[in-house]
Design an enzyme around this catalytic site. Sequence first.
Site, short mmCIF file in Angstrom:
data_model
loop_
_atom_site.label_atom_id
_atom_site.label_comp_id
_atom_site.label_asym_id
_atom_site.label_seq_id
_atom_site.Cartn_x
_atom_site.Cartn_y
_atom_site.Cartn_z
N TYR A 33 -26.55 -86.50 22.37
CA TYR A 33 -27.90 -86.63 22.91
C TYR A 33 -28.30 -85.38 23.68
O TYR A 33 -27.47 -84.51 23.95
CB TYR A 33 -28.02 -87.88 23.81
CG TYR A 33 -27.37 -87.73 25.16
CD1 TYR A 33 -25.98 -87.72 25.31
CD2 TYR A 33 -28.14 -87.58 26.32
CE1 TYR A 33 -25.38 -87.58 26.56
CE2 TYR A 33 -27.55 -87.45 27.56
CZ TYR A 33 -26.17 -87.45 27.68
OH TYR A 33 -25.58 -87.30 28.91
N ARG A 52 -27.75 -76.36 22.21
CA ARG A 52 -26.62 -77.19 22.69
C ARG A 52 -26.51 -78.46 21.84
O ARG A 52 -25.39 -78.92 21.54
CB ARG A 52 -26.82 -77.54 24.17
CG ARG A 52 -25.65 -78.32 24.75
CD ARG A 52 -25.76 -78.52 26.25
NE ARG A 52 -26.91 -79.36 26.60
CZ ARG A 52 -27.30 -79.60 27.85
NH1 ARG A 52 -26.65 -79.04 28.87
NH2 ARG A 52 -28.34 -80.37 28.09
N HIS A 102 -12.69 -97.05 12.67
CA HIS A 102 -12.73 -95.85 13.52
C HIS A 102 -13.00 -94.58 12.71
O HIS A 102 -13.74 -93.72 13.14
CB HIS A 102 -11.41 -95.70 14.29
CG HIS A 102 -11.24 -96.72 15.37
ND1 HIS A 102 -11.21 -98.07 15.11
CD2 HIS A 102 -11.08 -96.59 16.70
CE1 HIS A 102 -11.05 -98.73 16.24
NE2 HIS A 102 -10.97 -97.85 17.23
N LYS A 147 -22.10 -83.03 24.63
CA LYS A 147 -23.03 -83.99 25.24
C LYS A 147 -23.06 -85.25 24.38
O LYS A 147 -23.93 -85.46 23.54
CB LYS A 147 -24.43 -83.36 25.39
CG LYS A 147 -25.24 -84.01 26.50
CD LYS A 147 -26.38 -83.13 26.94
CE LYS A 147 -27.36 -83.86 27.85
NZ LYS A 147 -26.85 -84.28 29.14
N GLU A 179 -17.18 -80.93 37.65
CA GLU A 179 -18.64 -81.08 37.73
C GLU A 179 -18.97 -82.42 38.35
O GLU A 179 -18.09 -83.12 38.86
CB GLU A 179 -19.25 -80.93 36.34
CG GLU A 179 -18.75 -81.97 35.34
CD GLU A 179 -19.38 -81.85 33.96
OE1 GLU A 179 -20.39 -81.15 33.80
OE2 GLU A 179 -18.86 -82.50 33.03
N LEU A 203 -19.83 -79.75 31.14
CA LEU A 203 -20.96 -79.59 30.22
C LEU A 203 -21.64 -78.26 30.54
O LEU A 203 -21.89 -77.96 31.71
CB LEU A 203 -21.97 -80.74 30.42
CG LEU A 203 -23.08 -80.70 29.37
CD1 LEU A 203 -22.59 -81.31 28.07
CD2 LEU A 203 -24.31 -81.42 29.86
#
Length: 286
Positions: A33, A52, A102, A147, A179, A203
């Site tokens: 996302y 990204r 999976h 992300k 972070e 990230l």
Amino acid sequence: MTEIVYLNGEFMPLENARIPVLDRGFIFGDGVYEVIPVYSRHPFRLPEHLARFERSHQAIRIQNPSGDADWTKLVQELVARNAGDDQSIYLQVTRGVAKRDHAFPKDVKPTVFGMSSPLSTPALEAVEGGVHAITAIDYRWLKCDVKSTSLLGNCLLRQTAADAGAVEVVMFRDGFLTEGSSSNVFVVKNGVILATPKNNLVLPGITYDVVVELAQANGLRLEVRPITEAEVRSADEIWVTSSTKEVLAVSTLDEKAVGNGKPGAVFRRMHPLYQDFKRAVMRQAA
Ligand code: PLP
């Protein structure tokens, strides 16, 4: 005005958007996302967000269903169809709908979703007074540079902050700063801004890049290097940055004042630089 979302080629009211329960986004969190801030109806740093997004697709081996030009059109359309000059555009692509297994299904079509929410940038009180943060061990996976919609670790960690009445959780792995649950973290010591290196443990924030660029362009001293937990705990200033938080100062960490407990001198330079930069970019786009 009803919130209009995009799902697999169509725009529709949010309440009409439906996905099958076997979507791998629902079953496995198997998706990626982006969140793009929009100011005065202009997306901020859109090419960087889309670059990204592409890297995230590659990292989890989903063929990006659109090129940048089509993503840009979609973002513009979502902005146009929704109310408010300042919006937060959310884009999500999942691997698609398949029998639960999976391993990746073959020949599956990715699910594409986009929505807009009002962009709520930090209140003046938070900017001027700073925000509370707590610390935690970073127990997330080793691909935090992706992300991904698999955010259970981030959610659990953020909830520890919420439980403590704090805005963010500042995380350490093996004694080093990583972070926040949804932000990058900067530290200031003796007038020098310290930034964590970009690696698999954080990230690569779009806001992080803006802050680094602004520091460099304005002669602020900046070092990009691993930051120890001890350095964070004895910092003069701690900042959190993200597309929706922008740049915010942390006033207390684990209930202890950071510096004098107020946003510090370097933050008071950086914050207006960020706001001016944003306005300049928006003026250019207009
Ligand atoms: N780190 C994490 C884990 C995030 O979720 C985010 C944003 O949501 C950030 C950092 C900041 O990234 P950006 O500045 O691109 O919003």
